[in-house]
Design a protein around this motif. Structure first.
Motif, PDB file in Angstrom:
ATOM      1  N   ARG A   1       0.829  -1.199   0.000  1.00  0.00           N
ATOM      2  CA  ARG A   1       0.000   0.000   0.000  1.00  0.00           C
ATOM      3  C   ARG A   1       0.871   1.259   0.000  1.00  0.00           C
ATOM      4  NH1 ARG A   1      -5.149  -0.295  -1.173  1.00  0.00           N
ATOM      5  NH2 ARG A   1      -5.598   1.438   0.265  1.00  0.00           N
ATOM      6  N   LYS A   2       0.498   2.238  -0.863  1.00  0.00           N
ATOM      7  CA  LYS A   2       1.315   3.458  -0.981  1.00  0.00           C
ATOM      8  C   LYS A   2       1.417   4.212   0.337  1.00  0.00           C
ATOM      9  CE  LYS A   2       1.822   7.728  -3.650  1.00  0.00           C
ATOM     10  NZ  LYS A   2       2.036   8.560  -2.452  1.00  0.00           N
ATOM     11  N   ARG A   3       0.303   4.330   1.047  1.00  0.00           N
ATOM     12  CA  ARG A   3       0.319   5.069   2.314  1.00  0.00           C
ATOM     13  C   ARG A   3       1.240   4.403   3.323  1.00  0.00           C
ATOM     14  NH1 ARG A   3      -5.070   6.323   5.997  1.00  0.00           N
ATOM     15  NH2 ARG A   3      -4.004   7.400   7.693  1.00  0.00           N
ATOM     16  N   VAL A   4       1.198   3.099   3.349  1.00  0.00           N
ATOM     17  CA  VAL A   4       2.038   2.354   4.283  1.00  0.00           C
ATOM     18  C   VAL A   4       3.511   2.488   3.894  1.00  0.00           C
ATOM     19  CG1 VAL A   4       2.608   0.051   5.152  1.00  0.00           C
ATOM     20  CG2 VAL A   4       0.221   0.743   4.886  1.00  0.00           C
ATOM     21  N   ARG A   5       3.800   2.363   2.576  1.00  0.00           N
ATOM     22  CA  ARG A   5       5.178   2.478   2.108  1.00  0.00           C
ATOM     23  C   ARG A   5       5.726   3.879   2.389  1.00  0.00           C
ATOM     24  NH1 ARG A   5       7.527  -1.259  -0.857  1.00  0.00           N
ATOM     25  NH2 ARG A   5       8.909   0.287  -1.771  1.00  0.00           N
ATOM     26  N   ASP A   6       4.884   4.923   2.200  1.00  0.00           N
ATOM     27  CA  ASP A   6       5.330   6.291   2.469  1.00  0.00           C
ATOM     28  C   ASP A   6       5.682   6.466   3.945  1.00  0.00           C
ATOM     29  OD1 ASP A   6       4.984   6.931  -0.170  1.00  0.00           O
ATOM     30  OD2 ASP A   6       3.067   7.960   0.103  1.00  0.00           O
ATOM     31  N   ALA A   7       4.833   5.901   4.821  1.00  0.00           N
ATOM     32  CA  ALA A   7       5.091   6.022   6.269  1.00  0.00           C
ATOM     33  C   ALA A   7       6.379   5.301   6.652  1.00  0.00           C
ATOM     34  CB  ALA A   7       3.912   5.457   7.051  1.00  0.00           C
ATOM     35  N   LEU A   8       6.587   4.116   6.104  1.00  0.00           N
ATOM     36  CA  LEU A   8       7.790   3.349   6.421  1.00  0.00           C
ATOM     37  C   LEU A   8       9.039   4.012   5.833  1.00  0.00           C
ATOM     38  CD1 LEU A   8       6.444  -0.280   5.892  1.00  0.00           C
ATOM     39  CD2 LEU A   8       7.115   0.759   8.062  1.00  0.00           C
ATOM     40  N   THR A   9       8.909   4.570   4.629  1.00  0.00           N
ATOM     41  CA  THR A   9      10.046   5.265   4.018  1.00  0.00           C
ATOM     42  C   THR A   9      10.449   6.484   4.840  1.00  0.00           C
ATOM     43  OG1 THR A   9       9.378   4.546   1.791  1.00  0.00           O
ATOM     44  CG2 THR A   9      10.863   6.430   1.935  1.00  0.00           C
ATOM     45  N   ALA A  10       9.447   7.224   5.332  1.00  0.00           N
ATOM     46  CA  ALA A  10       9.740   8.381   6.179  1.00  0.00           C
ATOM     47  C   ALA A  10      10.424   7.957   7.471  1.00  0.00           C
ATOM     48  CB  ALA A  10       8.444   9.133   6.492  1.00  0.00           C
ATOM     49  N   GLU A  11       9.949   6.849   8.056  1.00  0.00           N
ATOM     50  CA  GLU A  11      10.560   6.357   9.302  1.00  0.00           C
ATOM     51  C   GLU A  11      11.988   5.886   9.061  1.00  0.00           C
ATOM     52  OE1 GLU A  11      10.750   5.655  13.324  1.00  0.00           O
ATOM     53  OE2 GLU A  11       9.252   6.704  12.140  1.00  0.00           O
ATOM     54  N   LYS A  12      12.209   5.265   7.881  1.00  0.00           N
ATOM     55  CA  LYS A  12      13.564   4.800   7.532  1.00  0.00           C
ATOM     56  C   LYS A  12      14.521   5.993   7.438  1.00  0.00           C
ATOM     57  CE  LYS A  12      15.980   2.383   3.753  1.00  0.00           C
ATOM     58  NZ  LYS A  12      16.576   3.538   3.074  1.00  0.00           N
ATOM     59  N   SER A  13      14.089   7.082   6.792  1.00  0.00           N
ATOM     60  CA  SER A  13      14.934   8.271   6.665  1.00  0.00           C
ATOM     61  C   SER A  13      15.223   8.889   8.023  1.00  0.00           C
ATOM     62  CB  SER A  13      14.239   9.301   5.764  1.00  0.00           C
ATOM     63  OG  SER A  13      14.070   8.797   4.462  1.00  0.00           O
ATOM     64  N   LYS A  14      14.207   8.886   8.884  1.00  0.00           N
ATOM     65  CA  LYS A  14      14.380   9.458  10.224  1.00  0.00           C
ATOM     66  C   LYS A  14      15.410   8.672  11.028  1.00  0.00           C
ATOM     67  CE  LYS A  14      11.937   9.734  14.553  1.00  0.00           C
ATOM     68  NZ  LYS A  14      10.690   9.419  15.246  1.00  0.00           N
ATOM     69  N   ILE A  15      15.317   7.341  10.971  1.00  0.00           N
ATOM     70  CA  ILE A  15      16.265   6.501  11.712  1.00  0.00           C
ATOM     71  C   ILE A  15      17.682   6.712  11.173  1.00  0.00           C
ATOM     72  CG2 ILE A  15      16.945   4.113  12.212  1.00  0.00           C
ATOM     73  CD1 ILE A  15      13.967   3.398  12.189  1.00  0.00           C
ATOM     74  N   GLU A  16      17.815   6.765   9.855  1.00  0.00           N
ATOM     75  CA  GLU A  16      19.143   6.966   9.258  1.00  0.00           C
ATOM     76  C   GLU A  16      19.731   8.315   9.681  1.00  0.00           C
ATOM     77  OE1 GLU A  16      18.551   4.309   5.169  1.00  0.00           O
ATOM     78  OE2 GLU A  16      18.132   6.451   5.155  1.00  0.00           O
ATOM     79  N   THR A  17      18.882   9.351   9.779  1.00  0.00           N
ATOM     80  CA  THR A  17      19.356  10.665  10.218  1.00  0.00           C
ATOM     81  C   THR A  17      19.819  10.624  11.662  1.00  0.00           C
ATOM     82  OG1 THR A  17      17.858  11.815   8.691  1.00  0.00           O
ATOM     83  CG2 THR A  17      18.701  13.088  10.544  1.00  0.00           C
ATOM     84  N   GLU A  18      19.047   9.933  12.531  1.00  0.00           N
ATOM     85  CA  GLU A  18      19.432   9.814  13.938  1.00  0.00           C
ATOM     86  C   GLU A  18      20.754   9.081  14.078  1.00  0.00           C
ATOM     87  OE1 GLU A  18      16.508   8.495  16.753  1.00  0.00           O
ATOM     88  OE2 GLU A  18      14.873   9.373  15.602  1.00  0.00           O
ATOM     89  N   MET A  19      20.943   8.024  13.283  1.00  0.00           N
ATOM     90  CA  MET A  19      22.193   7.281  13.335  1.00  0.00           C
ATOM     91  C   MET A  19      23.363   8.164  12.907  1.00  0.00           C
ATOM     92  SD  MET A  19      21.052   3.525  11.862  1.00  0.00           S
ATOM     93  CE  MET A  19      22.711   2.854  12.040  1.00  0.00           C
ATOM     94  N   LYS A  20      23.150   8.959  11.860  1.00  0.00           N
ATOM     95  CA  LYS A  20      24.211   9.850  11.366  1.00  0.00           C
ATOM     96  C   LYS A  20      24.595  10.871  12.437  1.00  0.00           C
ATOM     97  CE  LYS A  20      25.245  13.159   7.692  1.00  0.00           C
ATOM     98  NZ  LYS A  20      24.715  13.859   6.478  1.00  0.00           N
ATOM     99  N   ASN A  21      23.569  11.448  13.107  1.00  0.00           N
ATOM    100  CA  ASN A  21      23.835  12.439  14.146  1.00  0.00           C
ATOM    101  C   ASN A  21      24.617  11.839  15.309  1.00  0.00           C
ATOM    102  OD1 ASN A  21      22.520  14.449  12.746  1.00  0.00           O
ATOM    103  ND2 ASN A  21      20.577  14.200  13.809  1.00  0.00           N
TER     104      ASN A  21
END
Length: 216
Positions: free
Chosen positions: A24-44
């Motif tokens: 589902r597009k809505r689900v994929r968008d939510a998971l993609t956003a969460e993936k980017s957020k986690i990657e940003t936290e790891m980088k910081n």
């Protein structure tokens, strides 16, 4: 720090598993956003770790004629005040003498859903505040800090103006909490197929972790 990075890495792997299975597009968008957020936290966190390692290396150099001020230990900031307007959420942090330290010693990093403050070499120690999982997204470019007498003011620019927040965020939040909230919402809003997909991915992920078969 390493423990937090390990938890974020596990969360990232789990999101990737769910993203592979989601249709589902809505689900994929939510998971993609969460993936980017986690990657940003790891980088910081990795940048903070590298910075502290560099500071330790610098402190090991032979002392000059005037001994340098050492960083000392880091104190977690847990007391603060807050207020908001139509455009900003304002965080007030009282630190006696903070206006007397060099400007570069007061550092604030923003992401869309988090911010962290580090004040270095204030009265022989550093002061740190990390806030994750903000209730609403902020404008990174529009956010800033101001140093006043004995106070650091953090200005978080709202992405959506004329909205009001509740003080529901917390400092040093468990890195898994945001992910769990996203998954819970997807599970509650999804149909039977999505619930079965999430349950299956959860079990598979836990089995991989139990076997030590997680890719790093």
């Amino acid at each position: 720090m390493s423990s937090a990075l390990e938890e974020l890495q596990k969360d990232l792997e789990e999101v990737k598993v769910l993203l592979e299975k989601a249709t589902r597009k809505r689900v994929r968008d939510a998971l993609t956003a969460e993936k980017s957020k986690i990657e940003t936290e790891m980088k910081n966190k990795m940048q903070q770790k590298s910075q502290r390692k560099a500071e330790l290396t610098e402190n090991e150099k032979p002392a000059a004629v005037v001994a340098p001020i050492t960083t000392g230990y880091t104190v977690k900031i847990s007391n603060y005040g807050w207020d908001q307007s139509d455009k900003f959420v304002k965080i007030y942090i009282t630190l006696p003498g903070v206006h007397q330290v060099p400007a570069e010693s007061v550092q604030v990093n923003f992401t869309e859903r988090s911010f962290d403050l580090l004040v270095k070499n204030l009265n022989g120690k550093s002061h740190s505040m990390i806030v994750n999982n903000l209730l609403k997204p902020i404008s990174v470019e529009g956010s800033s800090k101001k140093v006043k007498t004995d106070t650091v003011l953090i200005l978080r620019r709202k992405k959506a103006e004329n909205t009001k927040e509740k003080p529901s965020y917390d400092t040093e939040t468990d890195p898994s909490e945001g992910l769990m909230n996203v998954l819970k919402k997807i599970y509650e809003d999804g149909g039977d197929d999505m619930k079965r997909t999430i349950n299956k991915a959860w079990v598979e992920s836990r089995e991989k972790q139990a076997k030590g078969d997680t890719d790093f």
